[in-house]
Design an enzyme around this catalytic site. Structure first.
Site, PDB file in Angstrom:
ATOM      1  N   TRP A  97       1.177   5.727  -1.595  1.00 54.92           N
ATOM      2  CA  TRP A  97       0.916   6.693  -2.651  1.00 54.92           C
ATOM      3  C   TRP A  97       1.997   6.755  -3.719  1.00 54.92           C
ATOM      4  CZ3 TRP A  97      -2.438  11.306  -3.238  1.00 54.92           C
ATOM      5  CH2 TRP A  97      -3.671  11.128  -2.602  1.00 54.92           C
TER       6      TRP A  97
ATOM      7  N   TYR B 153       0.817  -1.199   0.000  1.00 58.41           N
ATOM      8  CA  TYR B 153       0.000   0.000   0.000  1.00 58.41           C
ATOM      9  C   TYR B 153       0.860   1.262   0.000  1.00 58.41           C
ATOM     10  CZ  TYR B 153      -3.479   3.398   1.429  1.00 58.41           C
ATOM     11  OH  TYR B 153      -4.303   4.486   1.474  1.00 58.41           O
TER      12      TYR B 153
HETATM   13  N1  LIG Z   1      -1.965   8.107  12.516  1.00 54.76           N
HETATM   14  C1  LIG Z   1      -2.371   8.169  11.266  1.00 54.76           C
HETATM   15  N2  LIG Z   1      -1.790   7.398  10.326  1.00 54.76           N
HETATM   16  C2  LIG Z   1      -2.179   7.468   9.052  1.00 54.76           C
HETATM   17  C3  LIG Z   1      -3.205   8.364   8.659  1.00 54.76           C
HETATM   18  C4  LIG Z   1      -3.814   9.169   9.663  1.00 54.76           C
HETATM   19  O1  LIG Z   1      -4.739   9.964   9.406  1.00 54.76           O
HETATM   20  N3  LIG Z   1      -3.358   9.051  10.944  1.00 54.76           N
HETATM   21  N4  LIG Z   1      -3.590   8.419   7.344  1.00 54.76           N
HETATM   22  C5  LIG Z   1      -3.392   7.232   6.542  1.00 54.76           C
HETATM   23  C6  LIG Z   1      -3.596   7.508   5.121  1.00 54.76           C
HETATM   24  S1  LIG Z   1      -5.102   8.208   4.722  1.00 54.76           S
HETATM   25  C7  LIG Z   1      -2.700   7.182   4.166  1.00 54.76           C
HETATM   26  S2  LIG Z   1      -3.162   7.329   2.530  1.00 54.76           S
HETATM   27  C8  LIG Z   1      -1.375   6.620   4.492  1.00 54.76           C
HETATM   28  C9  LIG Z   1      -0.250   7.101   3.566  1.00 54.76           C
HETATM   29  O2  LIG Z   1       0.823   6.245   3.643  1.00 54.76           O
HETATM   30  P1  LIG Z   1       1.839   6.049   2.432  1.00 54.76           P
HETATM   31  O3  LIG Z   1       1.143   6.254   1.135  1.00 54.76           O
HETATM   32  O4  LIG Z   1       2.560   4.777   2.633  1.00 54.76           O
HETATM   33  O5  LIG Z   1       2.822   7.272   2.696  1.00 54.76           O
HETATM   34  P2  LIG Z   1       3.830   8.012   1.719  1.00 54.76           P
HETATM   35  O6  LIG Z   1       4.729   8.807   2.595  1.00 54.76           O
HETATM   36  O7  LIG Z   1       3.108   8.738   0.652  1.00 54.76           O
HETATM   37  O8  LIG Z   1       4.682   6.794   1.124  1.00 54.76           O
HETATM   38  C10 LIG Z   1       5.002   6.671  -0.219  1.00 54.76           C
HETATM   39  C11 LIG Z   1       6.423   6.122  -0.320  1.00 54.76           C
HETATM   40  O9  LIG Z   1       6.698   5.826  -1.680  1.00 54.76           O
HETATM   41  C12 LIG Z   1       8.017   6.287  -2.012  1.00 54.76           C
HETATM   42  N5  LIG Z   1       8.065   6.533  -3.457  1.00 54.76           N
HETATM   43  C13 LIG Z   1       7.795   7.671  -4.134  1.00 54.76           C
HETATM   44  N6  LIG Z   1       7.908   7.477  -5.449  1.00 54.76           N
HETATM   45  C14 LIG Z   1       8.257   6.179  -5.625  1.00 54.76           C
HETATM   46  C15 LIG Z   1       8.490   5.381  -6.781  1.00 54.76           C
HETATM   47  O10 LIG Z   1       8.400   5.815  -7.910  1.00 54.76           O
HETATM   48  N7  LIG Z   1       8.807   4.075  -6.562  1.00 54.76           N
HETATM   49  C16 LIG Z   1       8.941   3.550  -5.311  1.00 54.76           C
HETATM   50  N8  LIG Z   1       9.279   2.277  -5.206  1.00 54.76           N
HETATM   51  N9  LIG Z   1       8.700   4.294  -4.209  1.00 54.76           N
HETATM   52  C17 LIG Z   1       8.359   5.578  -4.364  1.00 54.76           C
HETATM   53  C18 LIG Z   1       8.182   7.533  -1.177  1.00 54.76           C
HETATM   54  O11 LIG Z   1       9.541   7.881  -1.031  1.00 54.76           O
HETATM   55  C19 LIG Z   1       7.476   7.130   0.119  1.00 54.76           C
HETATM   56  O12 LIG Z   1       8.375   6.539   1.030  1.00 54.76           O
HETATM   57  O13 LIG Z   1      -1.054   6.934   5.864  1.00 54.76           O
HETATM   58  C20 LIG Z   1      -2.067   6.501   6.764  1.00 54.76           C
HETATM   59  N10 LIG Z   1      -1.595   6.672   8.106  1.00 54.76           N
HETATM   60  N1  LIG Z   2      -1.304  18.439   2.926  1.00 52.35           N
HETATM   61  C1  LIG Z   2      -1.740  17.156   2.814  1.00 52.35           C
HETATM   62  N2  LIG Z   2      -2.978  16.931   2.310  1.00 52.35           N
HETATM   63  C2  LIG Z   2      -3.426  15.639   2.212  1.00 52.35           C
HETATM   64  C3  LIG Z   2      -2.629  14.548   2.579  1.00 52.35           C
HETATM   65  C4  LIG Z   2      -1.323  14.832   3.111  1.00 52.35           C
HETATM   66  O1  LIG Z   2      -0.569  13.920   3.502  1.00 52.35           O
HETATM   67  N3  LIG Z   2      -0.916  16.128   3.209  1.00 52.35           N
HETATM   68  N4  LIG Z   2      -3.107  13.253   2.442  1.00 52.35           N
HETATM   69  C5  LIG Z   2      -4.265  13.030   1.580  1.00 52.35           C
HETATM   70  C6  LIG Z   2      -4.897  11.739   1.895  1.00 52.35           C
HETATM   71  S1  LIG Z   2      -4.111  10.315   1.455  1.00 52.35           S
HETATM   72  C7  LIG Z   2      -6.106  11.639   2.511  1.00 52.35           C
HETATM   73  S2  LIG Z   2      -6.796  10.110   2.802  1.00 52.35           S
HETATM   74  C8  LIG Z   2      -6.850  12.825   2.902  1.00 52.35           C
HETATM   75  C9  LIG Z   2      -7.485  12.625   4.272  1.00 52.35           C
HETATM   76  O2  LIG Z   2      -8.424  13.582   4.542  1.00 52.35           O
HETATM   77  P1  LIG Z   2      -9.065  13.672   5.997  1.00 52.35           P
HETATM   78  O3  LIG Z   2      -9.362  12.333   6.516  1.00 52.35           O
HETATM   79  O4  LIG Z   2     -10.174  14.634   5.884  1.00 52.35           O
HETATM   80  O5  LIG Z   2      -7.805  14.309   6.760  1.00 52.35           O
HETATM   81  P2  LIG Z   2      -7.347  14.493   8.259  1.00 52.35           P
HETATM   82  O6  LIG Z   2      -6.320  15.582   8.170  1.00 52.35           O
HETATM   83  O7  LIG Z   2      -6.965  13.202   8.863  1.00 52.35           O
HETATM   84  O8  LIG Z   2      -8.628  14.979   9.055  1.00 52.35           O
HETATM   85  C10 LIG Z   2      -9.260  16.220   8.805  1.00 52.35           C
HETATM   86  C11 LIG Z   2      -9.644  16.818  10.112  1.00 52.35           C
HETATM   87  O9  LIG Z   2     -10.619  16.033  10.769  1.00 52.35           O
HETATM   88  C12 LIG Z   2     -10.592  16.356  12.155  1.00 52.35           C
HETATM   89  N5  LIG Z   2     -11.029  15.231  12.963  1.00 52.35           N
HETATM   90  C13 LIG Z   2     -10.304  14.176  13.391  1.00 52.35           C
HETATM   91  N6  LIG Z   2     -11.050  13.343  14.135  1.00 52.35           N
HETATM   92  C14 LIG Z   2     -12.294  13.895  14.180  1.00 52.35           C
HETATM   93  C15 LIG Z   2     -13.524  13.502  14.785  1.00 52.35           C
HETATM   94  O10 LIG Z   2     -13.651  12.471  15.437  1.00 52.35           O
HETATM   95  N7  LIG Z   2     -14.595  14.318  14.607  1.00 52.35           N
HETATM   96  C16 LIG Z   2     -14.516  15.463  13.883  1.00 52.35           C
HETATM   97  N8  LIG Z   2     -15.611  16.180  13.735  1.00 52.35           N
HETATM   98  N9  LIG Z   2     -13.368  15.856  13.303  1.00 52.35           N
HETATM   99  C17 LIG Z   2     -12.273  15.081  13.441  1.00 52.35           C
HETATM  100  C18 LIG Z   2      -9.159  16.723  12.465  1.00 52.35           C
HETATM  101  O11 LIG Z   2      -9.123  17.894  13.247  1.00 52.35           O
HETATM  102  C19 LIG Z   2      -8.506  16.855  11.111  1.00 52.35           C
HETATM  103  O12 LIG Z   2      -7.720  18.026  10.961  1.00 52.35           O
HETATM  104  O13 LIG Z   2      -6.004  13.961   2.934  1.00 52.35           O
HETATM  105  C20 LIG Z   2      -5.293  14.137   1.702  1.00 52.35           C
HETATM  106  N10 LIG Z   2      -4.690  15.442   1.711  1.00 52.35           N
HETATM  107 MO   LIG Z   3      -5.127   8.504   2.367  1.00 55.94          MO
END
Ligand SMILES: Nc1nc2c(c(=O)[nH]1)N[C@H]1C(S)=C(S)[C@@H](COP(=O)(O)OP(=O)(O)OC[C@H]3O[C@@H](n4cnc5c(=O)[nH]c(N)nc54)[C@H](O)[C@@H]3O)O[C@H]1N2
Ligand SMILES: Nc1nc2c(c(=O)[nH]1)N[C@H]1C(S)=C(S)[C@@H](COP(=O)(O)OP(=O)(O)OC[C@H]3O[C@@H](n4cnc5c(=O)[nH]c(N)nc54)[C@H](O)[C@@H]3O)O[C@H]1N2
Ligand SMILES: [Mo]
Length: 715
Positions: free
Chosen positions: A58, A56
């Site tokens: 991005w 998994y």
């Molecule tokens: N506590 C907490 N944890 C969370 C979340 C949260 O809200 N709270 N959010 C979750 C969510 S929504 C998401 S989507 C995940 C994101 O988790 P990930 O998608 O695993 O995070 P990234 O840092 O985007 O990791 C992408 C990796 O791919 C590498 N990469 C970039 N380009 C390439 C390429 O071309 N080839 C290869 N082989 N590698 C490459 C980058 O260097 C990086 O290390 O985290 C989750 N974790």
């Molecule tokens: N800059 C930036 N933007 C991103 C990403 C990133 O890594 N960096 N990741 C992208 C990805 S993969 C994803 S999945 C999306 C995720 O998008 P979201 O899931 O919407 O992102 P979060 O920042 O986890 O949460 C948004 C807000 O929800 C609030 N929140 C948390 N828990 C609760 C709750 O129980 N109740 C309420 N009412 N509010 C709560 C928090 O204050 C938080 O700031 O973001 C995307 N956008």
């Molecule tokens: Mo995500």
């Protein structure tokens, strides 16, 4: 690079030394031979079901150099692998939404009411989880134009009124002028029930809509009124759970029913214990208002979570952008993506998932490309232990991330800047040429080159490449896209012109879409939803028949293990919001200047309310220790009134930097978060349900180590 012990003993070596032993530099052929041997060994002993390549993450934008696509194509040619289902983003929503609305979650959310419709029709927008501007700069597959802020500013200038229901005030931009409802995190379902109760008891609900377009309201009603369990879910009840005044709840409920109202719900709400319920309950609440399918009414699922929800408008591509074919998976075994630690700990163990009883496979090889589990997974100390179990771990990465550091074989991968490709976001109107900007650093290779070379070691090289090189593939995929566009009435330039030019915007050539819920509203007989009843399922016979104790036949409030209302809060009295970071995409380029400049004393910033800081004698800029019974990390304190008391915010993405076993020194919240499925239904991740405490850190402050190359030893 190969871990020293692995080079000597291969899969018989001690996996607990991952991340702790030096690496030995080897040439590409040696590394690839080792990787091929490990895969062959796994296939011969445990079969292809002993290879986990859920992989998994991005990675980077680019249709051709899609890391997982390359990896999966290779593995499908050699007998397959165990894959992963759903996402860390929306694991719970992806499972509950098809049950209740009869369509894939990602299709539903792309059909969110548009900004233009909201400006023209909507009186009130109530956003659970806000519309965090920081999140709208991002879109999977890349974003052509960053217009969300301008669009929201335009909306803020209309008469539409906004309410931001969130523990963080700045989840809604100041210029929106929203009312801030600083609810307790994870209490939203209770709040929605309280709103529903007032609407029903004052007879403000749309009974005709519920009868025509929904099933099951009458099965839910005894729960709402308390007839079934003795507890009316009224405003007082909701107030006690959410910490929002009961009178405010009643006033808002009446206001919601008096005009056009849009409910917004960010993905964060379902990344929590019982995360399914918030998506179900908001659907039910909106159904009571009866405005699904009306312009600017109903629910915006995921509004503001990524750019293109709501901000994308009605003109969206009606054809698929081409990608490299991954082939047919010979193995049909999978896990819900966030159950990885449990899978590694418990091979053969049984678990429930969306009506099925499944067992975990026994994994011997992990192959990862394009993701960072030491970023994305919860309870990293648990993951680290589980991660020591497989025989071999192979990681393709451009950077020395914690995941690469915890591998046996590290395959250095080039970045998007070092390759030729093209980008197109999933419902964006832009297609963008991505021309190589610099030559690959050192000996780095693209995933395509890496997996071609592995495929050759299984005599599948030509099948993998189809005898095309990078540029031939890019042209081939673009031309395929151009043909599909042409059949859909969209004209794209020929490849040579595209490749030499700027990004293309197809918007003007695309038709305005009518959304599925609008068509359903127009004629529910002719355009039924793909649910068993053809209607919105406020009660689901399917889910009820699963007989789960943590997800019933209709939405409801469940007591939780981990939130401010649970017993655990007496030990760990602060709720940790580990949201998406402002200064990066997840963990990507945390080693870069933009991310590092935003840190204090080299640590990630934890925001805390001055009240909570005062009790703990914490001042601005202090290094603090965040802890619970799962782990501890350091961060730098920033005091702000923008966060409700009892809640702290430590965004994700600081590269995991453990100092021994007990302390993470950089500010990675995932040493604290909870690694448990949302429920038996979706088994989604529940990072946003996490309790901790904080204290001032008085020990010697260790240097950050994760940004320097790990120790190496010459062969
Ligand atoms: N506590 C907490 N944890 C969370 C979340 C949260 O809200 N709270 N959010 C979750 C969510 S929504 C998401 S989507 C995940 C994101 O988790 P990930 O998608 O695993 O995070 P990234 O840092 O985007 O990791 C992408 C990796 O791919 C590498 N990469 C970039 N380009 C390439 C390429 O071309 N080839 C290869 N082989 N590698 C490459 C980058 O260097 C990086 O290390 O985290 C989750 N974790
Ligand atoms: N800059 C930036 N933007 C991103 C990403 C990133 O890594 N960096 N990741 C992208 C990805 S993969 C994803 S999945 C999306 C995720 O998008 P979201 O899931 O919407 O992102 P979060 O920042 O986890 O949460 C948004 C807000 O929800 C609030 N929140 C948390 N828990 C609760 C709750 O129980 N109740 C309420 N009412 N509010 C709560 C928090 O204050 C938080 O700031 O973001 C995307 N956008
Ligand atoms: Mo995500």
């Amino acid at each position: 690079m190969v871990r020293q012990g692995y080079l000597a003993e291969r899969w018989a070596s001690d996996g607990a030394l991952r991340g702790r032993e030096p690496f030995v530099p080897v040439d590409w052929d040696t590394a690839l031979d080792l990787a091929a041997d490990a895969l062959r060994h796994a296939i011969e002993t445990g079969g292809n079901e002993s290879i986990y390549a859920g992989s998994y993450g991005w990675a980077s934008a680019g249709r051709f150099h899609h890391a997982q696509g390359q990896l999966k194509r290779f593995l499908n040619l050699v007998g397959g692998y165990v894959h992963s289902r759903t996402s860390y983003s929306a694991g719970a929503a992806e499972i509950i939404v098809p049950h209740i609305l009869g369509m894939p979650f990602f299709s539903l959310m792309r059909q969110a009411p548009t900004v233009e419709d909201i400006a023209a029709h909507t009186d009130l927008v109530v956003c659970f989880g806000g519309i965090a501007m920081k999140n709208t700069q991002v879109m999977d597959g890349g974003l052509g134009a960053h217009t969300a802020e301008d669009q929201l500013r335009a909306l803020a200038n209309t008469d539409t009124h906004f309410v931001n229901v969130s523990p963080l005030k700045d989840d809604m931009a100041d210029f929106v002028g929203a009312d801030w409802w600083p609810c307790r995190p994870n209490s939203d379902v209770a709040l929605m029930l309280g709103l529903a109760h007032t609407i029903h008891s004052e007879n403000l609900h749309d009974a005709a809509f519920l009868a025509t377009y929904c099933v099951g309201f009458e099965r839910f009603l005894p729960y709402l009124t308390g007839e079934s369990d003795g507890q009316p879910k009224d405003a007082e009840w909701a107030s006690a759970l959410a910490d929002i005044p009961a009178e405010d709840i009643r006033v808002l409920a009446r206001r919601m029913a008096s005009g056009r109202t849009l409910l917004g719900i960010s993905w964060s709400l379902q990344r929590a214990e019982h995360g399914e319920q918030s998506y179900w309950m908001i659907t039910l609440l909106a159904a009571m208002l009866g405005q699904f399918g009306l312009p600017g009414g109903g629910v915006a699922y995921g509004y503001g979570s990524v750019h293109n929800i709501g901000f994308a408008g009605r003109r969206q591509p009606n054809f698929h952008i081409a990608a490299m074919d991954q082939g047919k998976p010979p193995v049909n075994r999978y896990i819900p993506v966030s159950r990885i630690a449990e899978m590694l700990e418990n091979p053969g163990g049984a678990y429930d998932y969306n009506g099925k009883r499944l067992t975990y496979p026994d994994i011997d090889v992990i192959l990862w490309a394009g993701g960072n589990p030491y970023h994305h997974h919860q309870d990293l100390n648990r993951l680290r232990k589980a991660w020591s179990k497989p025989g071999t771990i192979i990681v393709s990465e451009p950077w020395w991330t914690a995941t690469a550091r915890h591998a046996d074989i590290v395959l250095p991968c080039s970045t998007a800047l070092e390759r030729n490709d093209f980008a197109a976001g999933s419902n964006d109107t832009y297609i963008t040429p991505m021309r190589q900007a610099v030559k690959p650093f050192g000996n780095a290779r693209s995933d395509f080159e890496i997996f071609s070379a592995l495929a050759e070691r299984f005599d599948k090289g030509d099948e993998f490449t189809e005898s095309k090189n990078e540029m031939q593939w890019v042209e081939h995929l673009y031309e395929q896209t151009r043909q599909r566009a042409d059949s859909a009435g969209v004209e794209l330039p020929e490849f040579a012109e595209f490749w030499d030019g700027e990004q293309i915007d197809m918007r003007e050539q695309l038709d305005e879409q009518r959304f599925a819920l609008e068509k359903f509203r127009d004629d529910p007989e002719k355009n039924p939803l793909r649910t068993p009843s053809g209607k919105i399922e406020l009660f689901s016979e399917t889910i009820a028949a699963f007989d789960y104790d943590d997800c019933r036949g209709h939405p409801m409030w469940f007591d939780k293990q981990e939130w401010l209302g649970s017993e655990r809060a007496q030990r760990f009295p602060l709720h940790l919001v580990s949201n998406q970071p402002k200064t990066r995409l997840h963990s990507q380029l945390d080693n870069g200047r933009t991310s590092r400049d935003a840190k204090v004393s080299g640590r990630e910033i934890v925001r805390i309310n001055p009240e909570d800081a005062a009790v703990r004698k914490i001042s601005e800029g202090d290094i603090v220790r965040l802890f619970n019974d799962r782990g501890a990390c350091l961060a730098a304190a920033v005091l702000t009134e923008c966060i409700r008391p009892g809640v702290v915010e430590l965004p994700t993405g600081a590269w995991f930097d453990p100092d021994g076993e007990s302390l993470e020194i950089h500010g990675n919240p995932n040493v604290l978060t909870r690694d448990a499925g949302t429920s038996k239904l979706a088994q989604g991740p529940s990072a946003h349900s996490c309790l901790i405490d904080i204290e001032k850190f008085t020990g010697h402050l260790p240097d950050i180590t994760v940004f320097s190359q790990p120790a190496t030893q010459e062969a």
